[in-house]
Design an enzyme around this catalytic site. Structure first.
Site, short mmCIF file in Angstrom:
data_model
loop_
_atom_site.label_atom_id
_atom_site.label_comp_id
_atom_site.label_asym_id
_atom_site.label_seq_id
_atom_site.Cartn_x
_atom_site.Cartn_y
_atom_site.Cartn_z
N GLN A 101 -9.27 2.35 -24.31
CA GLN A 101 -7.76 1.44 -24.20
C GLN A 101 -7.28 -0.20 -24.35
OE1 GLN A 101 -6.58 2.78 -20.34
NE2 GLN A 101 -4.40 2.77 -21.50
N ARG A 105 -13.41 -3.67 -12.87
CA ARG A 105 -13.36 -2.17 -13.20
C ARG A 105 -13.14 -1.68 -14.37
NH1 ARG A 105 -9.45 2.76 -12.56
NH2 ARG A 105 -10.68 4.01 -12.80
N HIS A 152 -13.22 8.12 -18.46
CA HIS A 152 -11.64 8.13 -18.30
C HIS A 152 -10.72 8.41 -19.66
CE1 HIS A 152 -8.62 4.42 -16.74
NE2 HIS A 152 -7.89 6.15 -17.35
N ASN A 194 -11.86 9.55 -13.73
CA ASN A 194 -10.93 8.37 -13.39
C ASN A 194 -9.90 9.70 -13.57
OD1 ASN A 194 -9.36 6.68 -13.43
ND2 ASN A 194 -8.05 7.20 -15.19
N GLU A 195 -8.50 10.24 -12.78
CA GLU A 195 -7.89 10.43 -12.73
C GLU A 195 -8.06 12.10 -13.17
OE1 GLU A 195 -4.42 8.21 -14.38
OE2 GLU A 195 -4.94 7.52 -12.44
N ASN A 255 -5.76 5.49 -7.37
CA ASN A 255 -5.46 5.43 -8.50
C ASN A 255 -3.40 5.33 -7.24
OD1 ASN A 255 -7.73 3.96 -9.54
ND2 ASN A 255 -6.67 5.63 -11.21
N TYR A 311 0.75 4.20 -8.48
CA TYR A 311 1.96 3.53 -8.50
C TYR A 311 2.83 3.34 -8.15
CZ TYR A 311 -1.42 2.80 -12.54
OH TYR A 311 -2.90 2.37 -13.20
N GLU A 342 -6.66 1.45 -9.33
CA GLU A 342 -5.73 1.24 -9.73
C GLU A 342 -4.33 0.72 -9.33
OE1 GLU A 342 -4.69 3.22 -13.49
OE2 GLU A 342 -7.16 3.74 -13.91
N TRP A 363 -3.78 -3.00 -12.24
CA TRP A 363 -4.08 -2.64 -13.63
C TRP A 363 -2.96 -3.43 -14.00
CZ3 TRP A 363 -6.67 0.33 -15.83
CH2 TRP A 363 -6.65 0.91 -17.43
N GLU A 368 -1.71 2.22 -24.71
CA GLU A 368 -1.22 3.02 -23.14
C GLU A 368 -1.11 4.15 -23.92
OE1 GLU A 368 -1.44 3.13 -20.05
OE2 GLU A 368 0.84 3.43 -19.41
N TRP A 369 -2.08 4.84 -24.44
CA TRP A 369 -2.06 5.63 -24.36
C TRP A 369 -1.53 6.75 -24.90
CZ3 TRP A 369 -6.95 6.76 -23.14
CH2 TRP A 369 -7.46 6.61 -22.41
C1 GBH Z 1 -3.09 5.37 -14.89
O1 GBH Z 1 -2.73 6.54 -14.94
C2 GBH Z 1 -4.49 5.67 -15.22
O2 GBH Z 1 -5.59 5.64 -15.40
C3 GBH Z 1 -4.67 4.22 -16.83
O3 GBH Z 1 -5.22 4.76 -18.23
C4 GBH Z 1 -2.43 3.75 -17.18
O4 GBH Z 1 -3.04 3.16 -18.24
C5 GBH Z 1 -2.24 3.11 -16.32
O5 GBH Z 1 -2.35 4.39 -15.71
C6 GBH Z 1 -0.76 3.42 -16.57
O6 GBH Z 1 0.17 4.17 -16.68
O7 GBH Z 1 4.44 13.37 -15.34
O8 GBH Z 1 6.52 12.47 -14.40
O9 GBH Z 1 4.70 14.03 -13.59
C7 GBH Z 1 -1.11 6.76 -14.08
C8 GBH Z 1 -1.26 7.83 -13.30
C9 GBH Z 1 0.03 9.59 -12.88
C10 GBH Z 1 1.20 8.43 -13.83
C11 GBH Z 1 0.38 11.07 -13.18
C12 GBH Z 1 2.01 9.47 -14.57
C13 GBH Z 1 2.38 11.29 -13.86
C14 GBH Z 1 3.83 11.79 -13.93
N1 GBH Z 1 -0.24 8.77 -13.79
N2 GBH Z 1 1.63 10.04 -13.74
S1 GBH Z 1 4.73 12.92 -14.17
#
Ligand code: GBH
Length: 480
Positions: free
Chosen positions: A20, A77, A123, A169-170, A310, A312, A381, A431, A438-439
């Protein structure tokens, strides 16, 4: 009531990931990862971009360290690019000294600046050659051996200086986005409009098993050969968001919340803490869910020195009636932003999935702590995007009050969890340090506390949130 606090040695800082931010994808002998090749396929990335330049962090390590210092970070990190260190990826392939030494120097420079490095091995950027050679994570026997070898090369070079390692990671995102939805590399799915290859009903469960076993082997190696001499801790990082029932009076929605957490978090957490997948997953997936051999179970169970978390946002969870879809990964549930009463779970952001809800953070800290017998938790995160941020003029973009409020509320919720609920949370990485790739969303979505001007030489401009976070921790961390 007294204000909630965090312990004096609480470790806080910022997080990023190699693909990233690094750019310099051909520098010093680096070879392609599956993300380099995925980005070249038309239609996969929203703005048709890639990590080719990104924040140019590979060439700007000293700038990034200066930035970290200037905003008071105690820790950083970041992740390693496997294909810089072993370009072809495999255990019999050559190690690229230049790529490896880059990270050795970076770690030394961080330490010299008084910043604690937390190193993630994986990652999401598998060396592309391993995907082509044997199908990558789908080939457990090969993948486990190659990952363990890569981990050994890293430990030999860095274990003396790095006290925190994160294996994966995840893994949820790798398995679901990479093998069920097909929106992340390698883009496999049952949806033939997205990819001619893939089986979303089987492959996510197979690759998750590969990652768990690989994690177990890397941890065993670290504990047997490196930890006795150097100390240090190692763990996996799992993503997980909070859930509230869509209809709190419907027992089926209440049960669906728990099932959803087992599918999202228990999938990887239960094998690591209990030695097997959750019963709810076995019931729904039957023989599509791999079995642990006795040897695998022994190596995976107990393989976390801490819980890497992690986190959010939160969702409302609604049960789905009837037989789950063949490629269901949710425990036959639906995640919604509005509940039966028409209330929103949180405000909108630039990311459709991300609706902040700070109390949900405190609740999830409790859920994890209770389920896994009170592990030490490091939040690896937490952060947010802002609706429309990318369209703002720079002077307004730098005043990211929504993000400031987000961190204020989330750090406060974490302090409440520590002080009032006795949750053993010891670290927090925001984060992200920088706006970055952002992927699948490319550069349109910004998560940084620092604005990166991609049009004018990747210059860094700290936003208000970058300056405010240290004050939040200053006021909440107990003085000795
Ligand atoms: C993180 O993942 C990543 O580790 C990081 O690289 C990234 O930049 C950052 O978040 C911001 O996006 O598809 O509706 O089921 C994010 C965690 C968890 C976000 C699963 C999306 C699924 C939503 N992700 N979630 S859904």
């Amino acid at each position: 009531m007294a204000k909630s606090q965090l312990p004096p040695d609480f470790l806080w800082g910022f997080a990023t990931a190699a693909y990233q931010i690094e750019g310099a994808v051909h520098e010093d002998g680096r070879a392609d990862s599956i993300w380099d090749t995925f980005c070249r396929q038309p239609g996969k990335i929203a703005d048709a971009s890639s990590g080719e330049v990104a924040c140019d962090s590979y060439r700007r390590t000293s700038q990034d360290i200066e930035l970290l210092k200037s905003i008071g970070a105690k820790a950083y990190r970041f992740s390693l690019s496997w294909s810089r260190i072993i370009p072809l990826g495999g255990r019999d392939d050559p190690v690229n000294e230049k790529g490896l030494q880059h990270y050795v120097h970076f770690v030394d420079d961080l330490r010299a600046a008084g910043i604690e490095p937390l190193v993630t091995l994986y990652h999401w950027d598998l060396p592309d050659n391993l995907e082509k050679r044997y199908g990558g994570l789908l080939n457990k026997d090969e993948f486990v051996q190659d990952f363990t070898h890569y981990a050994k090369v890293v430990f030999e070079a860095l274990a003396g200086q790095v006290k925190y390692f994160i294996t994966f990671n995840e893994p949820w995102c790798v398995a679901v986005h990479g093998y069920q939805k097909g929106i992340f590399a390698p883009g496999r799915t049952s949806d033939r409009s997205v990819n001619p290859e893939g089986d979303g009903s089987r492959e996510p469960w197979i690759v998750a098993h590969s990652m768990l076993v690989a994690h177990g082997h890397a941890v065993k190696l670290f504990r047997d050969e490196f930890k006795p001499k150097h100390g240090g801790r190692i763990a996996i990082t799992l993503n997980g968001d909070w859930g509230e029932p869509w209809d709190k009076n419907d027992p089926k929605d209440v049960a669906a919340v728990q099932r959803k957490q087992e599918f999202f978090i228990g999938w990887h957490g239960d094998p690591i803490y209990f030695g097997d997948y959750p019963a709810s997953m076995r019931e729904q997936l039957q023989d599509r869910l791999p079995e642990f051999t006795e040897e695998e179970r022994a190596i995976v169970k107990g393989s976390n020195d801490f819980y890497g978390m992690n986190h959010y946002c939160a969702d409302y969870v609604r049960h789905i009636e009837g037989v789950p879809a063949a490629d269901d990964v949710t425990g036959n549930t639906e995640l919604l932003k509005v509940n039966k009463e028409g209330e929103r779970i949180g405000p909108e952001t630039q990311s459709s999935w991300l609706t902040p809800n700070p109390l949900g953070f405190r609740k999830l800290l409790n859920w994890i702590s209770n389920r896994y017998d009170h592990p030490t938790i490091y939040v690896t995160e937490n952060g947010t995007s802002l609706k429309g941020e990318n369209d703002l003029p720079i002077d307004q973009l730098l005043e990211d009050d929504f993000r400031v409020q987000f961190f204020e509320d989330y750090i406060g919720a974490m302090a409440d969890a520590y002080t009032l609920d006795k949750i053993d949370v010891q670290g927090y990485m925001a984060w992200s340090l920088l706006d970055n790739f952002e992927w699948a969303e490319g550069y349109e979505t910004r998560f940084g506390v620092t604005y990166v001007d991609y049009e004018h030489g990747q210059t860094r401009h700290p936003k208000k949130s970058a300056r405010m976070i240290r004050h939040m921790f200053d006021s909440v961390i107990r003085k000795e």
